[in-house]
Design an enzyme around this catalytic site. Structure first.
Site, short mmCIF file in Angstrom:
data_model
loop_
_atom_site.label_atom_id
_atom_site.label_comp_id
_atom_site.label_asym_id
_atom_site.label_seq_id
_atom_site.Cartn_x
_atom_site.Cartn_y
_atom_site.Cartn_z
N LYS A 23 5.51 13.86 -11.75
CA LYS A 23 5.82 14.24 -10.81
C LYS A 23 4.88 13.49 -9.59
O LYS A 23 3.87 14.64 -9.87
CB LYS A 23 7.38 15.07 -10.50
CG LYS A 23 5.91 16.84 -10.03
CD LYS A 23 5.76 16.73 -8.87
CE LYS A 23 4.76 18.41 -9.01
NZ LYS A 23 3.78 18.41 -7.89
N ASP A 150 8.86 24.69 -10.90
CA ASP A 150 8.84 22.75 -10.79
C ASP A 150 9.45 22.22 -12.32
O ASP A 150 10.14 20.96 -12.06
CB ASP A 150 7.72 22.19 -11.25
CG ASP A 150 6.59 21.69 -9.81
OD1 ASP A 150 7.55 22.06 -8.81
OD2 ASP A 150 5.73 21.44 -10.04
#
Ligand code: C5P
Length: 307
Positions: A23, A150
């Site tokens: 990401k 996350d």
């Protein structure tokens, strides 16, 4: 990549392979410190097509988890997030089974690219299928949250506004695919260290809330809007200690990136490009620089089961 399980051994439904993307954070604001020691944050996150691979197979009649990593940089024991995610999933399923997992790493570690969290999310997705559990994404996010801030994002990606400690995830639609040049300097940054640097650099207490310059609950967000609003609170303190990262970010801008920024708490920096040719030309600029690793990838969907 680690070797796959032999095709002749278990039946296909006993094996599942999940691709686990990295990401980037086009926006990352760090807010106040919470009673649990974590910080509230506000971030726009996007998955990109640099992927690890987690391959799992059940070992009926056994009770242990055997994890094999294709890199010695990462322990294969209970400290590994994949191991911990698998252990949580099997415990929750109340199934009595052993498990063999092969983890193939491509996402650099300590890179601000969320690799460990993505691997953990991929493990939960794979075991949901293998164990036939029908867990919702919310249930898997709740299981994954203690493992890494996350993890919930990766269960709701590809694009989301993330807040709280990372557990509040609201998917958003970012218009149009983009090419992303990831530039990793060849060293890692510990997230905990980056938070300490940030705290030391702030003269007053962290802001308790933040209002983005535009409502990010809109149906569509464009890359132009994100480029205008792009900001990462870690840049100041991290660049103060690692000037090379500031230079790499500027180099991406000089090469025509629509946006160039530190990802997460670093050490990777990324540049966003509209066209593949421009991204590949920009990457050439970093060719031959010692220890620097570059990747040209596209924005992509979340973790996916590999057919
Ligand atoms: O959850 P994760 O393992 O990614 O966090 C690593 C470290 O980063 C934590 O131990 C904490 O020091 C810091 N952190 C934080 N607030 C967050 C996420 C991480 O303070 N929202």
């Amino acid at each position: 990549m680690t070797k796959s399980f032999p095709a002749s051994d278990p039946t296909p439904q006993d094996i599942v392979t999940v691709a686990a993307p990295a990401k980037i954070n086009p926006i990352l604001r760090i807010l106040d410190r919470r009673p649990d020691g974590y910080h509230n944050l506000w971030s726009v996150m996007q998955t990109v097509g640099l992927e690890d691979e987690v391959q799992m197979r059940l070992l009926p009649g056994r009770h242990d988890i055997r994890l094999h990593c294709d890199t010695e940089q990462l322990a294969s024991d209970h400290t590994n997030l994949v191991y911990r995610a698998a252990s949580a999933a099997i415990g929750r399923s109340r199934r009595s089974t052993g498990l063999e997992i092969k983890l193939s790493k491509r996402i650099p570690m300590g890179a601000g690219l969320g690799g460990g969290s993505s691997d953990a999310a991929a493990t939960l997705i794979g075991l949901n299928r293998l164990l036939n559990m029908h867990w919702s994404r919310e249930e898997m996010a709740a299981m994954g949250e203690p493992l890494g801030s996350d993890v919930p994002f990766f269960l709701f990606g590809p694009s989301a506004v993330v807040s709280g400690r990372g557990e509040k995830v609201r998917p958003v639609n970012i218009e149009g695919p983009r090419w992303v040049v990831l530039v990793n300097p060849g060293f890692g940054i510990e997230t905990r260290w980056a938070y300490a640097q940030l705290a030391a650099s702030r003269s007053s207490v962290n802001p308790a809330s933040w209002h983005p310059p535009r409502p990010y609950d809109a149906e569509h967000v464009t890359w132009d809007q994100l480029a205008q609003d792009s900001e990462n609170d870690f840049e100041g303190p991290v660049y103060a200690k690692h000037g090379i990262l500031k230079e790499l970010t500027q180099a991406l801008r000089d090469q025509g990136a629509e946006m160039a920024l530190l990802s997460g708490s670093g050490a990777t920096v990324f540049g966003i490009f509209r066209h593949e040719v421009a991204a590949k030309l920009a990457r050439k600029h970093f060719d031959g620089l010692k220890k620097i690793q570059t990747f040209v990838v596209q924005t992509c969907s979340g973790p996916r089961i590999v057919p």
